[in-house]
Design an enzyme around this catalytic site. Structure first.
Site, PDB file in Angstrom:
ATOM      1  N   ASP A 161       0.815  -1.195   0.000  1.00 16.83           N
ATOM      2  CA  ASP A 161       0.000   0.000   0.000  1.00 16.83           C
ATOM      3  C   ASP A 161       0.863   1.266   0.000  1.00 16.83           C
ATOM      4  O   ASP A 161       0.750   2.120   0.866  1.00 16.83           O
ATOM      5  CB  ASP A 161      -0.913  -0.053   1.247  1.00 16.83           C
ATOM      6  CG  ASP A 161      -1.839   1.137   1.352  1.00 16.83           C
ATOM      7  OD1 ASP A 161      -2.194   1.703   0.310  1.00 16.83           O
ATOM      8  OD2 ASP A 161      -2.196   1.503   2.490  1.00 16.83           O
ATOM      9  N   GLU A 397       3.557  -8.084   7.821  1.00 20.46           N
ATOM     10  CA  GLU A 397       2.310  -8.747   7.444  1.00 20.46           C
ATOM     11  C   GLU A 397       2.491  -9.848   6.412  1.00 20.46           C
ATOM     12  O   GLU A 397       1.877  -9.800   5.326  1.00 20.46           O
ATOM     13  CB  GLU A 397       1.280  -7.719   6.965  1.00 20.46           C
ATOM     14  CG  GLU A 397       0.980  -6.663   8.017  1.00 20.46           C
ATOM     15  CD  GLU A 397      -0.172  -5.737   7.640  1.00 20.46           C
ATOM     16  OE1 GLU A 397      -0.624  -5.792   6.486  1.00 20.46           O
ATOM     17  OE2 GLU A 397      -0.608  -4.970   8.511  1.00 20.46           O
ATOM     18  N   ASN A 461      -0.041  -5.181  13.869  1.00 25.40           N
ATOM     19  CA  ASN A 461      -0.764  -4.127  13.154  1.00 25.40           C
ATOM     20  C   ASN A 461      -2.252  -4.421  13.290  1.00 25.40           C
ATOM     21  O   ASN A 461      -2.696  -5.486  12.849  1.00 25.40           O
ATOM     22  CB  ASN A 461      -0.411  -4.131  11.666  1.00 25.40           C
ATOM     23  CG  ASN A 461       1.039  -3.764  11.405  1.00 25.40           C
ATOM     24  OD1 ASN A 461       1.746  -3.320  12.301  1.00 25.40           O
ATOM     25  ND2 ASN A 461       1.482  -3.948  10.166  1.00 25.40           N
ATOM     26  N   TYR A 463      -6.367  -2.690  13.051  1.00 23.48           N
ATOM     27  CA  TYR A 463      -7.186  -1.543  12.639  1.00 23.48           C
ATOM     28  C   TYR A 463      -8.607  -1.632  13.185  1.00 23.48           C
ATOM     29  O   TYR A 463      -9.568  -1.418  12.464  1.00 23.48           O
ATOM     30  CB  TYR A 463      -7.163  -1.422  11.110  1.00 23.48           C
ATOM     31  CG  TYR A 463      -5.820  -0.887  10.638  1.00 23.48           C
ATOM     32  CD1 TYR A 463      -5.596   0.482  10.546  1.00 23.48           C
ATOM     33  CD2 TYR A 463      -4.769  -1.741  10.344  1.00 23.48           C
ATOM     34  CE1 TYR A 463      -4.366   0.980  10.153  1.00 23.48           C
ATOM     35  CE2 TYR A 463      -3.534  -1.248   9.955  1.00 23.48           C
ATOM     36  CZ  TYR A 463      -3.338   0.122   9.863  1.00 23.48           C
ATOM     37  OH  TYR A 463      -2.119   0.629   9.482  1.00 23.48           O
ATOM     38  N   GLU A 499       1.070  -0.720  14.166  1.00 20.41           N
ATOM     39  CA  GLU A 499       0.202   0.088  13.293  1.00 20.41           C
ATOM     40  C   GLU A 499      -1.189   0.139  13.895  1.00 20.41           C
ATOM     41  O   GLU A 499      -1.733  -0.881  14.316  1.00 20.41           O
ATOM     42  CB  GLU A 499       0.085  -0.529  11.879  1.00 20.41           C
ATOM     43  CG  GLU A 499       1.301  -0.344  11.014  1.00 20.41           C
ATOM     44  CD  GLU A 499       1.108  -0.867   9.583  1.00 20.41           C
ATOM     45  OE1 GLU A 499      -0.055  -0.925   9.105  1.00 20.41           O
ATOM     46  OE2 GLU A 499       2.117  -1.216   8.960  1.00 20.41           O
ATOM     47  N   TRP A 544      -0.032   4.555  12.675  1.00 18.47           N
ATOM     48  CA  TRP A 544       0.020   4.547  11.221  1.00 18.47           C
ATOM     49  C   TRP A 544      -0.785   5.724  10.727  1.00 18.47           C
ATOM     50  O   TRP A 544      -1.964   5.754  10.949  1.00 18.47           O
ATOM     51  CB  TRP A 544      -0.551   3.235  10.654  1.00 18.47           C
ATOM     52  CG  TRP A 544      -0.226   3.103   9.202  1.00 18.47           C
ATOM     53  CD1 TRP A 544      -1.062   3.311   8.142  1.00 18.47           C
ATOM     54  CD2 TRP A 544       1.046   2.726   8.643  1.00 18.47           C
ATOM     55  NE1 TRP A 544      -0.393   3.116   6.965  1.00 18.47           N
ATOM     56  CE2 TRP A 544       0.898   2.760   7.250  1.00 18.47           C
ATOM     57  CE3 TRP A 544       2.294   2.409   9.190  1.00 18.47           C
ATOM     58  CZ2 TRP A 544       1.955   2.457   6.380  1.00 18.47           C
ATOM     59  CZ3 TRP A 544       3.322   2.111   8.330  1.00 18.47           C
ATOM     60  CH2 TRP A 544       3.143   2.129   6.937  1.00 18.47           C
TER      61      TRP A 544
HETATM   62  C1  GCB Z   1      -1.321  -2.141   6.827  1.00 22.44           C
HETATM   63  C2  GCB Z   1      -0.022  -2.073   6.098  1.00 22.44           C
HETATM   64  C3  GCB Z   1       0.303  -0.680   5.622  1.00 22.44           C
HETATM   65  C4  GCB Z   1      -0.946  -0.005   5.077  1.00 22.44           C
HETATM   66  C5  GCB Z   1      -1.969   0.089   6.181  1.00 22.44           C
HETATM   67  C6  GCB Z   1      -3.272   0.753   5.705  1.00 22.44           C
HETATM   68  O1  GCB Z   1      -1.590  -3.058   7.555  1.00 22.44           O
HETATM   69  O2  GCB Z   1       1.054  -2.612   6.829  1.00 22.44           O
HETATM   70  O3  GCB Z   1       1.297  -0.760   4.642  1.00 22.44           O
HETATM   71  O4  GCB Z   1      -0.679   1.246   4.525  1.00 22.44           O
HETATM   72  O5  GCB Z   1      -2.261  -1.192   6.644  1.00 22.44           O
HETATM   73  O6  GCB Z   1      -3.389   1.963   5.794  1.00 22.44           O
HETATM   74  O7  GCB Z   1      -4.148   0.044   5.238  1.00 22.44           O
END
Ligand code: GCB
Length: 586
Positions: A161, A397, A461, A463, A499, A544
């Site tokens: 990404d 990842e 990581n 989210y 992240e 992140w």
């Molecule tokens: C992740 C990746 C990172 C992405 C991020 C995202 O897990 O490691 O490279 O930019 O998510 O923003 O989705």
């Protein structure tokens, strides 16, 4: 792979500037003699990615040629002369006066070729460097895989990404050294009460016997010691009484001056130790937390090219938020970054470019394994003497064929076993080359635990509140807390959330704070830091991302930009930056 320097014995000439440039989509350049110069070149800046310098080649990743003419001073005669490229992304080939000197694979690490025999001392010399960044399944990081990264169309076809910027990204320098020269230096430090121990190994380029000496300057004294080279190798241990130790709060650096035969080399040395004990990371025996960021080398116009004012500004902004660390997501950063980190006291997780590794196709796996091992070797050779580097990261990842395999699928899925072997070989190699630092890899949700077993620190990581439970902050934070506690219960090792973040369009506000607003990101980060603050096994929180950055085009990335930065791409703070200051800059 010592960083070139100008000193009593050595010369260095930086070729940064405007070079001639031409793309070569039909691969005719070598046959037509472009290594001697190109017709109708356009000007291009070195260092710098080509993609943002000309919009017609924004998406061009094929072969391109860079040409520069230069004199080499007569005063360098009698020395050995090298051409060194800090980074050519992804595959670079160097020619001097039309003669091919060699090639290098891998976009983020330096390489050098000796050019002494090709030099024209009476006229200008033609330096030509061809570079291409084709996206292929056999490269690291990979591209054009059968399994796309995102479940939606995206372009170019990376497995990662960020935008696949191409070109000469770091300094190209000519440097000269004496005939017998210092080829490598390895410094390892330890602490014994109030004293510092510095072990120095020096290797010459040939297996000769020679005399030399070491001087350590700094603190209250200068320590001098003799070096006796046997078969080109010498070692020495220095004890520094009442030493000043290097830390994120007091990044004290000594100067180590090495003299061997005709050659000299000076290295900055920080005396520090790093290890893990129970649920903590210990720097110089004391617990330390890694507060900071995942970042990118990325900026308007320069792309991934070395941008010195930006570097200084970014360190200043990171400090302004109270950060003391970052991860070189997702590839090694410039050597100038590492030097600044030593000087400014940043704690670095240093990562090879192994983003989103996949383990399905055996032939490709074998090739990628070879490349990753090479990247571990080259990264450690380059960065082993930086006190700022405290951890090697061998992958970001790594992926199973599908996300979130069930427990029984994990047992039967062949890619899980292959991935385990692959990743363990990388961690093993890192430990073999450098037993003094921590080793890790970074997981996403559902990463098989057999891949994580060998890590010194658990790096996750996650989210929650963005890709999962987006908009449902309370549920997201509860899920986060549960997952963090489960990680600690399973591993009993320090945990870093490497992240967590939310895309945020700077200037978009909302009350209530819905996704994409600055308020949402601020609340998301506040919630994460609050949850983590209650856990004594959390050894770091890395947001992140530090700044918005160029990504590939998709419906997930407005304007081709990943907007999870707490600063905009132009480095304006979003509300979240102030939240970080509240937590970290106290
Ligand atoms: C992740 C990746 C990172 C992405 C991020 C995202 O897990 O490691 O490279 O930019 O998510 O923003 O989705």
């Amino acid at each position: 792979m010592l960083y070139p320097q100008q000193n009593l014995a050595r010369n260095k000439f930086d070729l940064s500037g405007i070079w001639d440039f031409r793309i070569d989509p039909d691969l005719v350049g070598e046959q037509q003699g472009w290594q001697n110069g190109v017709v109708n070149p356009r000007p291009i800046a070195v260092p710098g990615s080509w993609n943002e310098q000309y919009e017609d080649i924004y998406n061009y990743l094929g072969l391109a040629w860079y040409i520069k003419s230069t004199y080499i001073p007569q005063s360098w005669r009698g020395q050995r002369v090298f051409l060194r490229v800090g980074s050519a992304c992804y595959f670079g080939t160097v020619y001097i006066n039309g003669v091919k000197m060699g090639s290098h694979e891998g976009g983020h690490l330096p390489f050098a070729f000796e050019i002494t025999d090709q030099i024209r001392w009476e006229t200008e010399n033609i330096v030509a460097i061809s570079v291409e960044n084709e996206l292929k399944p056999t490269r690291v990081p990979s591209g054009n895989m059968s399994t796309p990264l995102l479940p939606v169309a995206s372009f170019p076809h990376t497995t990662y990404d960020f935008f696949p910027f191409a070109g000469i990204h770091r300094l190209v320098v000519l440097y000269s050294v004496p005939q017998t020269y210092i080829d490598d230096v390895t410094v390892v430090t330890d602490i014994d009460g109030v004293n510092g121990i510095i072990k120095v190994n020096v290797r010459l380029n040939s297996a000769v016997s020679a005399q030399g000496d070491l001087q350590l300057k700094g603190g209250d004294a200068t320590i001098v010691a003799k070096l006796n080279f046997l078969d080109g190798l010498a070692e020495m241990q220095l004890t520094v009484a009442n030493a000043k130790f290097w830390s994120d709060k007091m990044p004290y650096l000594y100067d180590l001056v090495i003299q061997a035969g005709q050659d000299h080399y000076t290295l900055k040395v920080g005396i520090r130790t790093i290890r893990v004990q129970d649920n903590q990371i210990l720097l110089n025996g004391k617990p330390v937390k890694l507060n900071g960021y995942g970042r990118h080398e990325d900026f308007i116009a320069s792309g991934k090219g070395l941008n010195l004012p930006l570097l200084v500004k970014d360190y200043q902004l990171m400090r302004w938020t109270g950060a003391n660390s970052y991860r070189t997501s997702h590839y090694p950063y410039s050597e100038e970054e590492m030097q600044l980190a030593d000087r400014e006291g940043f704690l670095i997780i240093d990562e090879i470019p192994a983003v989103s590794l996949q383990f399905e196709d055996d032939d490709n796996i074998a090739i990628r394994q070879r490349i990753c091992l090479q990247q571990v070797d080259e990264l450690i050779a380059r960065d082993k003497n930086h006190p700022s580097v405290i951890m090697w990261c061998v992958a970001n990842e790594p992926m199973t064929p599908r996300l979130n395999l069930t427990a029984s699928e994990i047992l039967t899925e062949p890619a899980v076993e292959k991935g385990k072997g692959f990743l363990e070989r990388l961690m093993h190699r890192a430990r073999e080359l450098d037993p003094t630092r921590l080793v890790t890899l970074v997981t996403l949700g559902g990463t098989p635990s057999s891949w994580v077993e060998q890590c010194d620190v658990i790096c996750m990581n996650r989210y929650w509140g963005w890709y999962v439970l987006g908009g449902e902050m309370d549920k997201a934070l509860a899920a986060l807390e549960q997952e963090l506690d489960a990680a600690w219960d399973t591993w009993r090792k320090p945990v870093i959330l490497t992240e967590f973040g939310a895309d945020t369009l700077a200037g978009m506000h909302g009350h209530p704070n819905v996704m994409w607003t600055e308020e949402y990101q601020a609340e998301y980060i506040r919630g994460h830091l609050r949850v983590a603050g209650e856990k004594d096994y959390i050894a770091g929180m890395q947001v992140w991302n530090f700044a918005d950055f160029a990504a590939v085009q998709s419906i997930m990335r407005v304007g081709g930009i990943n907007m999870k930065g707490v600063f905009t791409r132009g480095r304006t703070p979003k509300m979240a930056a102030h939240v970080l200051r509240e937590f970290w800059a106290r």
